[in-house]
Design a protein around this motif. Structure first.
Motif, PDB file in Angstrom:
ATOM      1  N   TYR A 102      30.948  32.930  33.223  1.00 21.28           N
ATOM      2  CA  TYR A 102      31.791  33.905  33.936  1.00 21.28           C
ATOM      3  C   TYR A 102      32.186  33.343  35.301  1.00 21.28           C
ATOM      4  CZ  TYR A 102      33.202  38.448  35.847  1.00 21.28           C
ATOM      5  OH  TYR A 102      33.902  39.490  36.415  1.00 21.28           O
ATOM      6  N   GLU A 103      31.208  32.741  35.998  1.00 21.78           N
ATOM      7  CA  GLU A 103      31.478  32.198  37.331  1.00 21.78           C
ATOM      8  C   GLU A 103      32.446  31.014  37.259  1.00 21.78           C
ATOM      9  OE1 GLU A 103      28.467  33.082  36.116  1.00 21.78           O
ATOM     10  OE2 GLU A 103      26.993  33.318  37.722  1.00 21.78           O
ATOM     11  N   GLU A 104      32.289  30.170  36.251  1.00 24.31           N
ATOM     12  CA  GLU A 104      33.190  29.003  36.120  1.00 24.31           C
ATOM     13  C   GLU A 104      34.623  29.455  35.858  1.00 24.31           C
ATOM     14  OE1 GLU A 104      29.998  25.670  34.436  1.00 24.31           O
ATOM     15  OE2 GLU A 104      30.874  27.128  33.061  1.00 24.31           O
ATOM     16  N   ILE A 105      34.768  30.441  35.015  1.00 24.83           N
ATOM     17  CA  ILE A 105      36.110  30.964  34.723  1.00 24.83           C
ATOM     18  C   ILE A 105      36.722  31.552  35.998  1.00 24.83           C
ATOM     19  CG2 ILE A 105      37.353  32.772  33.465  1.00 24.83           C
ATOM     20  CD1 ILE A 105      35.328  32.248  31.132  1.00 24.83           C
ATOM     21  N   ALA A 106      35.906  32.299  36.757  1.00 21.53           N
ATOM     22  CA  ALA A 106      36.396  32.897  38.007  1.00 21.53           C
ATOM     23  C   ALA A 106      36.803  31.812  38.996  1.00 21.53           C
ATOM     24  CB  ALA A 106      35.326  33.804  38.610  1.00 21.53           C
ATOM     25  N   LYS A 107      35.981  30.765  39.116  1.00 21.23           N
ATOM     26  CA  LYS A 107      36.226  29.705  40.104  1.00 21.23           C
ATOM     27  C   LYS A 107      37.526  28.970  39.858  1.00 21.23           C
ATOM     28  CE  LYS A 107      31.895  28.329  42.126  1.00 21.23           C
ATOM     29  NZ  LYS A 107      30.704  28.095  41.333  1.00 21.23           N
ATOM     30  N   ARG A 108      37.910  28.819  38.580  1.00 17.89           N
ATOM     31  CA  ARG A 108      39.162  28.089  38.356  1.00 17.89           C
ATOM     32  C   ARG A 108      40.370  29.032  38.307  1.00 17.89           C
ATOM     33  NH1 ARG A 108      39.105  26.175  32.022  1.00 17.89           N
ATOM     34  NH2 ARG A 108      39.522  28.282  31.315  1.00 17.89           N
ATOM     35  N   GLY A 109      40.190  30.221  38.888  1.00 19.30           N
ATOM     36  CA  GLY A 109      41.339  31.129  39.062  1.00 19.30           C
ATOM     37  C   GLY A 109      41.556  32.077  37.906  1.00 19.30           C
ATOM     38  N   GLY A 110      40.646  32.073  36.947  1.00 23.74           N
ATOM     39  CA  GLY A 110      40.765  33.035  35.840  1.00 23.74           C
ATOM     40  C   GLY A 110      40.080  34.323  36.236  1.00 23.74           C
ATOM     41  N   ASN A 114      43.137  36.615  37.136  1.00 23.72           N
ATOM     42  CA  ASN A 114      44.018  36.594  35.972  1.00 23.72           C
ATOM     43  C   ASN A 114      44.492  38.023  35.661  1.00 23.72           C
ATOM     44  OD1 ASN A 114      45.172  36.157  33.483  1.00 23.72           O
ATOM     45  ND2 ASN A 114      43.393  35.138  32.576  1.00 23.72           N
ATOM     46  N   SER A 115      43.562  38.967  35.669  1.00 24.61           N
ATOM     47  CA  SER A 115      43.945  40.378  35.448  1.00 24.61           C
ATOM     48  C   SER A 115      44.862  40.883  36.561  1.00 24.61           C
ATOM     49  CB  SER A 115      42.697  41.268  35.381  1.00 24.61           C
ATOM     50  OG  SER A 115      42.038  41.113  34.148  1.00 24.61           O
ATOM     51  N   GLY A 183      39.076  47.584  46.153  1.00 25.91           N
ATOM     52  CA  GLY A 183      39.934  46.496  46.642  1.00 25.91           C
ATOM     53  C   GLY A 183      39.152  45.203  46.823  1.00 25.91           C
ATOM     54  N   ALA A 184      37.869  45.321  47.142  1.00 21.70           N
ATOM     55  CA  ALA A 184      37.024  44.127  47.316  1.00 21.70           C
ATOM     56  C   ALA A 184      36.311  43.770  46.010  1.00 21.70           C
ATOM     57  CB  ALA A 184      36.014  44.362  48.432  1.00 21.70           C
ATOM     58  N   HIS A 185      37.140  43.570  44.984  1.00 22.72           N
ATOM     59  CA  HIS A 185      36.616  43.138  43.676  1.00 22.72           C
ATOM     60  C   HIS A 185      36.633  41.613  43.627  1.00 22.72           C
ATOM     61  CE1 HIS A 185      36.928  43.974  39.020  1.00 22.72           C
ATOM     62  NE2 HIS A 185      35.708  43.678  39.383  1.00 22.72           N
ATOM     63  N   ALA A 186      37.645  41.036  44.267  1.00 27.29           N
ATOM     64  CA  ALA A 186      37.769  39.578  44.438  1.00 27.29           C
ATOM     65  C   ALA A 186      38.746  39.388  45.589  1.00 27.29           C
ATOM     66  CB  ALA A 186      38.321  38.940  43.158  1.00 27.29           C
ATOM     67  N   VAL A 187      38.836  38.172  46.100  1.00 25.17           N
ATOM     68  CA  VAL A 187      39.805  37.895  47.173  1.00 25.17           C
ATOM     69  C   VAL A 187      41.164  37.625  46.523  1.00 25.17           C
ATOM     70  CG1 VAL A 187      40.398  36.310  49.046  1.00 25.17           C
ATOM     71  CG2 VAL A 187      38.020  36.988  48.684  1.00 25.17           C
ATOM     72  N   GLY A 188      42.184  38.394  46.927  1.00 32.73           N
ATOM     73  CA  GLY A 188      43.517  38.210  46.352  1.00 32.73           C
ATOM     74  C   GLY A 188      44.014  36.772  46.529  1.00 32.73           C
TER      75      GLY A 188
END
Ligand code: NIG
Ligand code: FE
Length: 408
Positions: A102-110, A114-115, A183-188
């Motif tokens: 999950y973290e690797e997918i998030a790190k490469r912008g997924g 992505n959502s 809003g603080a789910h991830a950094v836009g």
């Protein structure tokens, strides 16, 4: 709903006295029932109930519903969902199968970003149509009270778009919905590498805008490794509270994050996930009104450890369970499956798991006085099962259809 008298109820399950709130420790292992009963609903609320032989004269003008020996339970409450999203993340599902975390997918912008891209390119009407379909699935599966979050916008306009969709869902369906600003789910994307500036945006622009349209009951932050720090969470929770939003946060999913402590500090209604906790978090929660809420569907889907629900119960604490329904870490809204995971993976008894999915889940949304049990004065929100069964059959035969109808 018209005033209705239900008769020949084989068994009413989940009765609690008026004024009872969340259940803690040993109390969680008790579920009160009444066999061969009637129940009266007036003005959408439970007016009275009792054994069939106590049924007096039937008032005129009332709708009769003969349940022919079936079982009636309080509907499930789902205190943590992200059902407003655009499209899906099926490709990441395959990436995960092939070994990415999950973290690797998030790190490469997924992941969440992505959502957010998909949501940005989806109109409010289309988003409403997609979310409606998911909400209808939840209702058909017996969930009639739910919390729904924003958090796939990450831009002021897109966060507002999500929250307006939640508001429309509230208007259009006969269910109880609580809305949460995340809003603080991830950094836009526009703020990559400028996380503190993004936190400024959340506090100074998003929260006031959300409050000005009265769109959120709660304020949430993903306080975890690789997402938001305790200090940033602290700031965001305080900003939300200034506008009347009670905290309700994501913590300890990916690491021991300190999120539980900051949630309890601000009297969060719940702290959610808790896949990774030590005894320290348990002690912090013990003397608080904050509900520990665990999401076994995310553990199942991502192959993470399960929260220590049983340890919490043994230590005399309350526990709630929720689906976390979302496209990235838990693509299921089925609370009966959550109840089954509570039993099979977390070793909760069927009674403990049921209470975690009803009354304690209601408490995790601040509405244990309105829903979550069969109690005079609470909202009529019921599941009618196909036949009378032991409570344990529901998680045991965990994919056999068991719902005859839901009553909202
Ligand atoms: O609760 N953990 C953070 N948020 C969601 C996942 C959201 C996503 O991946 O889209 C969760 O698991
Ligand atoms: Fe979540």
């Amino acid at each position: 709903m018209k005033d209705t008298l239900f008769v020949n109820i084989g068994r009413i399950v989940g009765i609690l006295p008026q004024g009872a709130g969340r259940l803690c420790g040993k109390e969680m292992d008790r579920v009160q029932t009444l066999d061969n009963a009637w129940l009266m609903v007036r003005d959408g609320k439970i007016d009275s109930f009792g054994p069939m032989d106590s049924l007096g004269e039937i008032p005129s003008g009332i709708v009769m519903d003969d349940l022919k020996g079936k079982m009636l339970l309080p509907a499930f409450c789902d205190a943590h969902t992200h059902i407003v999203y655009a499209g899906d993340r099926q490709r990441e599902f395959v990436d995960k199968i092939n070994g990415l975390s999950y973290e690797e997918i998030a790190k490469r912008g997924g992941g969440i970003l992505n959502s957010a891209d998909l949501l940005h390119n989806t109109s409010e009407d289309e988003l409403f149509a997609q979310a409606s379909e998911r909400l209808e699935e939840m209702i058909s599966k017996g969930t009639l009270t739910m919390e729904i979050k924003s958090g796939y916008g990450l831009r002021t306009e897109d966060e507002l778009k999500m929250l307006r969709v939640i508001k429309r869902l509230k208007k259009n369906y006969p269910v109880t919905i609580k809305s949460t600003f995340l809003g603080a789910h991830a950094v836009g994307r526009e703020y990559t590498g400028r996380q503190d500036e993004y936190v400024d945006l959340v506090c100074n622009e998003m929260i006031p805008a959300v409050a000005s349209e009265n769109l959120a009951d709660f304020v949430d932050v993903f306080c975890d490794e690789g997402f938001f720090t305790v200090e940033q969470t602290d700031r965001i929770l305080r900003a939300g509270m200034q506008y009347g939003m009670r905290p309700k946060i994501h913590a300890n999913e990916l690491a021991v994050s300190g999120g539980v402590q900051v949630g309890v500090k601000y009297n969060a209604v719940s702290v959610d996930h808790l896949e990774r906790t030590t005894d320290v978090e348990m002690e912090v929660l013990r003397n608080s009104d904050t509900m520990p809420l665990m999401l076994p569907g995310a553990s199942f889907f991502l192959g993470m450890p399960y929260g220590r629900a049983k340890d919490y119960v043994r230590a005399g604490l309350p526990v709630a369970l929720a689906s976390d329904c979302n496209p990235g870490s838990s693509p299921s809204c089925d609370m009966r499956f959550v109840m089954a995971l509570g039993c099979i993976k977390m070793r909760l008894t069927p009674e403990e798991s049921f209470n975690a999915c009803t009354i304690n889940a209601a408490a995790a949304m601040g509405c244990a006085d309105v829903v979550g049990s069969i109690t005079v004065g609470k909202k009529a929100a019921f599941i009618v099962t196909k036949k009378v069964m032991e409570l344990g059959f529901i998680p045991y035969f965990h994919h056999t259809p068991f719902i005859d109808k839901v009553i909202a």
